[in-house]
Scaffold this active site. Structure first.
Site, mmCIF file in Angstrom:
data_model
loop_
_atom_site.group_PDB
_atom_site.id
_atom_site.type_symbol
_atom_site.label_atom_id
_atom_site.label_comp_id
_atom_site.label_asym_id
_atom_site.label_seq_id
_atom_site.Cartn_x
_atom_site.Cartn_y
_atom_site.Cartn_z
ATOM 1 N N SER A 29 55.488 50.265 88.294
ATOM 2 C CA SER A 29 56.462 50.700 87.295
ATOM 3 C C SER A 29 57.733 51.200 87.967
ATOM 4 C CB SER A 29 55.832 51.780 86.409
ATOM 5 O OG SER A 29 56.629 52.021 85.271
ATOM 6 N N ASN A 30 58.566 51.924 87.247
ATOM 7 C CA ASN A 30 59.816 52.442 87.800
ATOM 8 C C ASN A 30 60.165 53.771 87.145
ATOM 9 O OD1 ASN A 30 61.599 51.918 85.384
ATOM 10 N ND2 ASN A 30 60.807 49.854 85.771
ATOM 11 N N HIS A 31 61.289 54.370 87.569
ATOM 12 C CA HIS A 31 61.639 55.737 87.150
ATOM 13 C C HIS A 31 62.421 55.827 85.847
ATOM 14 C CE1 HIS A 31 60.102 57.786 90.614
ATOM 15 N NE2 HIS A 31 60.767 56.992 91.436
#
Ligand code: C5P
Length: 223
Positions: A29-31
């Site tokens: 995933s990512n921020h």
């Protein structure tokens, strides 16, 4: 602040990160916090639109009068978008460009002591907004360009390559704005020019963006 500039229009907004499963307990995933997409959803609803928010996992409450559809993966995001393209489609989600080629049925185990390396095979995810913009009955598509360099050049190439009507360019090398921040500053890129909106709260920025998007939509319709 203008009420009603989106009266009667259906707006679909993607927001937040995607999660691409590796096995039953792990994902890529990512921020992305989802804040900008949620702020846009709220501002579109205030402007009279019927808003569908297709959201990856976030910590945010659903804005008032907004229909929220929760998704995890990019593929699920695409399926939800195709069911609900809207008159205006705003892609604010940080979609993972790649996903694991296959999802392991069981939790992956550490390999024996023979090697310290492990390889995960990834495959390209669909480009959701480009897919929507290429439909025969395409909605008016607004995308984001989050870049750390060559911001305006990349934004303009997304505009043409993905067939978007408007790109909101966001310099994510700045730590005071953008990802996870409550403030943002952007440059709007269209076929006819550029306009910079300097730093302000994401809520105010969303309202200012909605005014521009409504304008650009009406101009496009009048063509
Ligand atoms: O190509 P890039 O990821 O920089 O493009 C950003 C824009 O494209 C954003 O509007 C994002 O929501 C959208 N996008 C998408 N599907 C992808 C990748 C990006 O809709 N797979």
């Amino acid at each position: 602040f203008q009420t009603g500039v989106l009266d009667g229009l259906r707006v679909t907004i993607t927001a937040g990160p995607t999660r691409e499963a590796i096995d039953p307990v792990r994902y890529i995933s990512n921020h992305s916090s989802g804040k900008m997409g949620y702020a846009l959803a709220e501002a579109c609803a205030e402007a009279g639109a019927r808003v569908t928010l297709i959201s990856g996992p976030t910590q945010l409450p659903t804005p008032a009068h907004v229909t929220r559809i929760d998704i995890n993966s990019a593929q699920d995001l695409l399926a939800a978008a195709l069911e609900q393209p809207g008159d205006i489609f705003i892609g604010a989600a940080a979609v993972a460009d790649y996903r694991p080629q296959s999802i392991a049925q069981q939790k992956l185990k550490k390999q024996g002591d023979a090697t310290d390396e492990m390889t995960l095979q990834l495959v390209r995810n669909p480009d959701i907004i480009a897919t929507m913009a290429s439909l025969s009955n395409a909605p008016f598509c607004v995308g984001f360009a989050a870049e750390t360099e060559n911001l305006l050049a990349y934004a303009r190439s997304k505009l043409t390559r993905k067939k978007l009507k408007l790109v909101i360019a966001n310099d994510v090398s700045r730590t005071d704005i953008g990802f996870n921040s409550d403030e943002n500053a952007v440059t709007l890129v269209t076929a006819s020019g550029e306009e910079t909106l300097n730093t302000r709260s994401k809520r105010q920025l969303a309202r200012d963006l909605v005014a521009r998007i409504a304008d650009a939509y009406q101009q496009d319709r009048a063509k």
